[in-house]
Design a protein around this motif. Sequence first.
Motif, PDB file in Angstrom:
ATOM      1  N   PHE A 112      11.667 -23.687  -5.620  1.00 40.49           N
ATOM      2  CA  PHE A 112      11.950 -22.135  -4.581  1.00 40.49           C
ATOM      3  C   PHE A 112      10.684 -21.941  -4.011  1.00 40.49           C
ATOM      4  O   PHE A 112       9.490 -22.128  -4.307  1.00 40.49           O
ATOM      5  N   LYS A 113      10.881 -21.009  -2.936  1.00 37.75           N
ATOM      6  CA  LYS A 113       9.913 -20.393  -2.222  1.00 37.75           C
ATOM      7  C   LYS A 113      10.060 -18.999  -2.067  1.00 37.75           C
ATOM      8  O   LYS A 113      11.452 -18.454  -2.340  1.00 37.75           O
ATOM      9  N   GLU A 114       9.169 -18.118  -2.244  1.00 34.99           N
ATOM     10  CA  GLU A 114       9.144 -16.685  -2.582  1.00 34.99           C
ATOM     11  C   GLU A 114      10.252 -16.324  -1.432  1.00 34.99           C
ATOM     12  O   GLU A 114      10.986 -15.283  -1.685  1.00 34.99           O
ATOM     13  N   GLU A 115      10.227 -16.701  -0.090  1.00 32.20           N
ATOM     14  CA  GLU A 115      10.819 -15.899   0.965  1.00 32.20           C
ATOM     15  C   GLU A 115      12.232 -16.498   0.824  1.00 32.20           C
ATOM     16  O   GLU A 115      13.268 -15.724   1.399  1.00 32.20           O
ATOM     17  N   GLU A 116      12.886 -17.131  -0.127  1.00 32.13           N
ATOM     18  CA  GLU A 116      14.153 -17.423  -0.564  1.00 32.13           C
ATOM     19  C   GLU A 116      14.823 -16.330  -1.457  1.00 32.13           C
ATOM     20  O   GLU A 116      16.145 -16.275  -1.589  1.00 32.13           O
ATOM     21  N   PHE A 117      14.061 -15.319  -1.884  1.00 32.88           N
ATOM     22  CA  PHE A 117      14.541 -14.399  -2.864  1.00 32.88           C
ATOM     23  C   PHE A 117      14.804 -13.009  -2.099  1.00 32.88           C
ATOM     24  O   PHE A 117      14.302 -12.814  -1.087  1.00 32.88           O
ATOM     25  N   ILE A 118      15.322 -11.960  -2.669  1.00 32.30           N
ATOM     26  CA  ILE A 118      15.545 -10.546  -2.212  1.00 32.30           C
ATOM     27  C   ILE A 118      13.986 -10.114  -2.101  1.00 32.30           C
ATOM     28  O   ILE A 118      13.111 -10.448  -2.734  1.00 32.30           O
ATOM     29  N   PRO A 119      13.690  -9.381  -0.968  1.00 30.74           N
ATOM     30  CA  PRO A 119      12.307  -8.762  -0.804  1.00 30.74           C
ATOM     31  C   PRO A 119      11.910  -7.905  -2.012  1.00 30.74           C
ATOM     32  O   PRO A 119      10.468  -7.782  -2.211  1.00 30.74           O
ATOM     33  N   GLU A 120      12.955  -7.362  -2.717  1.00 29.82           N
ATOM     34  CA  GLU A 120      12.426  -6.528  -3.806  1.00 29.82           C
ATOM     35  C   GLU A 120      11.717  -7.196  -5.025  1.00 29.82           C
ATOM     36  O   GLU A 120      10.995  -6.639  -5.752  1.00 29.82           O
ATOM     37  N   MET A 121      11.992  -8.748  -5.059  1.00 29.71           N
ATOM     38  CA  MET A 121      11.329  -9.481  -6.173  1.00 29.71           C
ATOM     39  C   MET A 121       9.844  -9.686  -5.848  1.00 29.71           C
ATOM     40  O   MET A 121       9.633 -10.409  -4.709  1.00 29.71           O
ATOM     41  N   LYS A 122       9.173  -9.432  -6.978  1.00 24.38           N
ATOM     42  CA  LYS A 122       7.561  -9.982  -6.758  1.00 24.38           C
ATOM     43  C   LYS A 122       7.631 -11.109  -7.948  1.00 24.38           C
ATOM     44  O   LYS A 122       8.191 -11.010  -8.857  1.00 24.38           O
ATOM     45  N   ILE A 123       6.677 -12.042  -7.641  1.00 24.21           N
ATOM     46  CA  ILE A 123       6.247 -13.115  -8.389  1.00 24.21           C
ATOM     47  C   ILE A 123       5.184 -12.785  -9.454  1.00 24.21           C
ATOM     48  O   ILE A 123       4.548 -12.015  -9.062  1.00 24.21           O
ATOM     49  N   MET A 124       5.374 -13.155 -10.548  1.00 26.03           N
ATOM     50  CA  MET A 124       4.786 -12.860 -11.977  1.00 26.03           C
ATOM     51  C   MET A 124       4.656 -13.910 -12.854  1.00 26.03           C
ATOM     52  O   MET A 124       5.610 -14.734 -12.996  1.00 26.03           O
ATOM     53  N   THR A 125       3.236 -14.015 -13.506  1.00 30.94           N
ATOM     54  CA  THR A 125       3.204 -15.034 -14.663  1.00 30.94           C
ATOM     55  C   THR A 125       3.785 -14.903 -15.646  1.00 30.94           C
ATOM     56  O   THR A 125       3.861 -13.536 -15.895  1.00 30.94           O
ATOM     57  N   ALA A 126       4.011 -15.573 -16.514  1.00 34.59           N
ATOM     58  CA  ALA A 126       4.385 -15.320 -18.021  1.00 34.59           C
ATOM     59  C   ALA A 126       3.369 -14.471 -18.554  1.00 34.59           C
ATOM     60  O   ALA A 126       3.813 -13.718 -19.498  1.00 34.59           O
TER      61      ALA A 126
END
Length: 163
Positions: free
Chosen positions: A133-147
């Motif tokens: 997936f690419k970050e831009e494929e998600f809702i804008p309210e989602m941020k990416i986070m590591t485990a």
Amino acid sequence: MNNEVTGKKLNLLLFSGEYDKALAALTIANAAREIGVEVTMFCAFWGLFLLRDPEKMTLEDKTAYEKMFHTITPKGPEQLPLSKMNIAGVGKAMLEDMMEDSKTPPLIAFLKGAIKNGVKFYGCKMSIEVMGFKEEEFIPEMKIMTAKDYLKDALNSDMQLFV
């Protein structure tokens, strides 16, 4: 009686990509926000399907496996199957009719409510990378986070739930 709970934090880890489990997680998240609890929802692997934006999906720069995966997985919250008795979508349609009859909003309304209520959404960095997936494929309210960052958040929460 005061129904507010102050200074408390709930952490939800959504691993499931199924309609009823996502609905349960969002119901809890919204209820917690209504009583003043801070809520974070960390979506990993199949749970990421809840946060996919069907309008922003792309096949650009994806491998053959990622393209195949893209075509056979849910494109967003509306396409999530039931965990039990999905019956090629018939079971889900029945549940949605039953929800409508009881004036229960659909899953997308619970997601929009959680966003409006300030639930913080995070996507698992490794899951996003593995699944192509690419970050831009998600809702804008989602941020990416590591485990690792998820664990810091969960360990500083008063309650952790795994769905």
